[in-house]
Design a protein around this motif. Sequence first.
Motif, short mmCIF file in Angstrom:
data_model
loop_
_atom_site.label_atom_id
_atom_site.label_comp_id
_atom_site.label_asym_id
_atom_site.label_seq_id
_atom_site.Cartn_x
_atom_site.Cartn_y
_atom_site.Cartn_z
N THR A 304 45.84 -31.54 81.83
CA THR A 304 44.53 -32.55 81.53
C THR A 304 44.69 -33.51 80.40
OG1 THR A 304 43.26 -30.65 80.26
CG2 THR A 304 43.28 -30.63 82.47
N CYS A 305 43.67 -34.47 80.29
CA CYS A 305 43.77 -35.29 79.38
C CYS A 305 42.25 -35.65 78.80
CB CYS A 305 44.54 -36.71 79.71
SG CYS A 305 43.93 -37.60 80.95
N LYS A 306 42.13 -36.30 77.71
CA LYS A 306 40.57 -36.79 77.42
C LYS A 306 40.68 -38.38 77.73
CE LYS A 306 39.26 -32.79 75.52
NZ LYS A 306 38.01 -32.31 75.90
N GLY A 307 39.30 -38.63 77.95
CA GLY A 307 39.32 -40.29 78.25
C GLY A 307 39.70 -41.13 77.22
N GLU A 308 39.56 -40.58 76.02
CA GLU A 308 39.85 -41.53 74.70
C GLU A 308 41.39 -41.49 74.36
OE1 GLU A 308 38.40 -37.56 73.07
OE2 GLU A 308 37.85 -38.76 74.76
N TRP A 309 42.16 -40.68 75.22
CA TRP A 309 43.60 -40.54 74.76
C TRP A 309 44.31 -41.88 75.33
CZ3 TRP A 309 45.25 -34.74 75.94
CH2 TRP A 309 44.68 -33.97 75.26
N PRO A 327 43.60 -34.59 85.72
CA PRO A 327 42.33 -34.58 85.64
C PRO A 327 41.89 -35.30 84.12
CG PRO A 327 42.68 -32.57 86.43
CD PRO A 327 44.05 -33.30 85.98
N VAL A 328 40.83 -36.18 84.07
CA VAL A 328 40.23 -36.78 82.65
C VAL A 328 39.14 -35.70 82.37
CG1 VAL A 328 39.49 -38.64 81.40
CG2 VAL A 328 41.13 -38.90 83.05
N LEU A 329 38.86 -35.09 81.23
CA LEU A 329 37.98 -34.23 81.10
C LEU A 329 37.07 -34.66 79.87
CD1 LEU A 329 39.55 -30.52 81.30
CD2 LEU A 329 38.64 -32.06 83.05
N GLY A 330 35.88 -34.35 79.75
CA GLY A 330 34.84 -34.72 78.93
C GLY A 330 34.63 -33.25 78.02
N GLU A 331 33.46 -33.41 77.58
CA GLU A 331 33.02 -32.07 76.68
C GLU A 331 32.85 -30.87 77.90
OE1 GLU A 331 32.80 -31.76 73.57
OE2 GLU A 331 33.42 -33.84 73.07
N ASP A 332 33.13 -29.73 77.02
CA ASP A 332 32.97 -28.32 77.82
C ASP A 332 33.87 -28.57 79.09
OD1 ASP A 332 31.51 -27.23 75.85
OD2 ASP A 332 29.76 -28.37 76.83
N LYS A 333 35.05 -29.16 79.21
CA LYS A 333 35.90 -29.27 80.29
C LYS A 333 35.28 -29.72 81.52
CE LYS A 333 38.81 -25.96 81.31
NZ LYS A 333 39.25 -24.52 81.68
N VAL A 334 34.28 -30.71 81.25
CA VAL A 334 33.51 -31.30 82.36
C VAL A 334 34.65 -32.55 83.11
CG1 VAL A 334 31.41 -33.02 83.15
CG2 VAL A 334 31.09 -31.12 81.62
N LEU A 335 34.54 -32.56 84.33
CA LEU A 335 35.55 -33.57 85.07
C LEU A 335 34.86 -35.01 85.00
CD1 LEU A 335 37.99 -33.91 86.71
CD2 LEU A 335 36.74 -33.69 88.72
N LEU A 336 35.58 -35.80 84.35
CA LEU A 336 34.96 -37.25 84.50
C LEU A 336 35.75 -38.03 85.37
CD1 LEU A 336 34.99 -37.88 80.55
CD2 LEU A 336 33.18 -37.06 81.96
N GLY A 337 36.94 -37.79 85.65
CA GLY A 337 37.71 -38.61 86.68
C GLY A 337 39.28 -38.07 86.77
N ILE A 338 39.84 -38.87 87.50
CA ILE A 338 41.48 -38.54 87.84
C ILE A 338 42.18 -39.79 87.50
CG2 ILE A 338 42.99 -38.04 89.55
CD1 ILE A 338 41.57 -35.61 89.06
N VAL A 339 43.42 -39.67 87.00
CA VAL A 339 44.25 -40.49 86.72
C VAL A 339 45.53 -40.15 87.44
CG1 VAL A 339 45.83 -42.02 84.98
CG2 VAL A 339 43.46 -41.16 84.32
#
Length: 357
Positions: A304-309, A327-339
């Motif tokens: 996984t990765c973070k949106g700000e990476w 998968p792009v994750l936010g806080e608490d492993k919430v799914l934000l999107g896919i790259v």
Amino acid sequence: MWLRSFWPAPMAISKSQQAVSCLGAFCGLSFTAWFCHSVLGQASLWLIAPMGASAVLLFAVPSSPLAQPWSILGGCIVSALVGVSCARWLGHAGWVAGLAGGLAIGVMFALRCLHPPGGAVALSAVLAGEPVARLGYHFVVFPVAINAAMMLLIALLFNNLLKRRYPHRPADHHNPHKTADAVPRDRVGFTPDDLDAVLNARGELLDIARDDLEEILRQTEERAYRRRFGEIRCGDIMSTDVLSVSPQTPVSEAWTLLLEHRLNALPVVNQNRQLQGMLNLHDLLATADAHGECEHIMQRNVLTCKGEWPVSYLLESLGSSPEHRMPVLGEDKVLLGIVTQTDLVAALYRTALETRG
């Protein structure tokens, strides 16, 4: 100008790592002294001075090729054998000590167990006087081999407890698809063969593992790339309208979603949109239970990765793994999107066009 070379270069090591190194040396030497004194008693040499130098390598620079298990065990033992042999056959003169040190280095080179304290072990066998002479070849086992083994034992426990990579294992560059091609990151820029050719041309020993040197150079390339082309973040290129399933979704329903939307994978999330795993097409093809639930066949260990990476992280991860999406994750492993790899290629292409223009 010439005298400036005598001034020490700054050390790129944090204060915390310096403290950890000191603590490790204390633990290793203290335990070795206690154990060997308990086993050997006061009548024998129970701790030899070269172990202090071994402690520097094992705990201050555990990634060094000179600090690896075979280096300390093999280096100390063969050096003791060389030193004792020289003392028995040639005496205890100063030139014998020099000969023992030189021969010990040669043998350590031949056996690929170069360990600098081994030179001191060889000299100790010649110059330490009556206690060592009386022990003869027993000196190789008691105390040398036992000292080295105890120091190694504490180094293994201490370094791994603190998440240091010890013993130092070379990085795996095998193609995840099990083909003869190099992984994508090794097909551009410098290659491992280029690095090997340069090292062979230099013809000298560097106190750094080859794979560490390669990784440092690649991270330097990556940093230079970011400085030149600017920072594109994973969150800038991800897809946000992501289809997903829950762990309780029937396999048949997941199969229908994949076919309908022409996808190869689906993220598995709970009711709070927290990522639980990934369901890949080959997982569905491999299962015989079409009426089971997704949680029984999904992949739980997911990159996984973070949106700000920066997307340079994706270049490394997606380029050297069998995965084609992340998968792009936010806080608490919430799914934000896919790259996906397609998103990455499109972003790099757009950047190249803007730079050229």
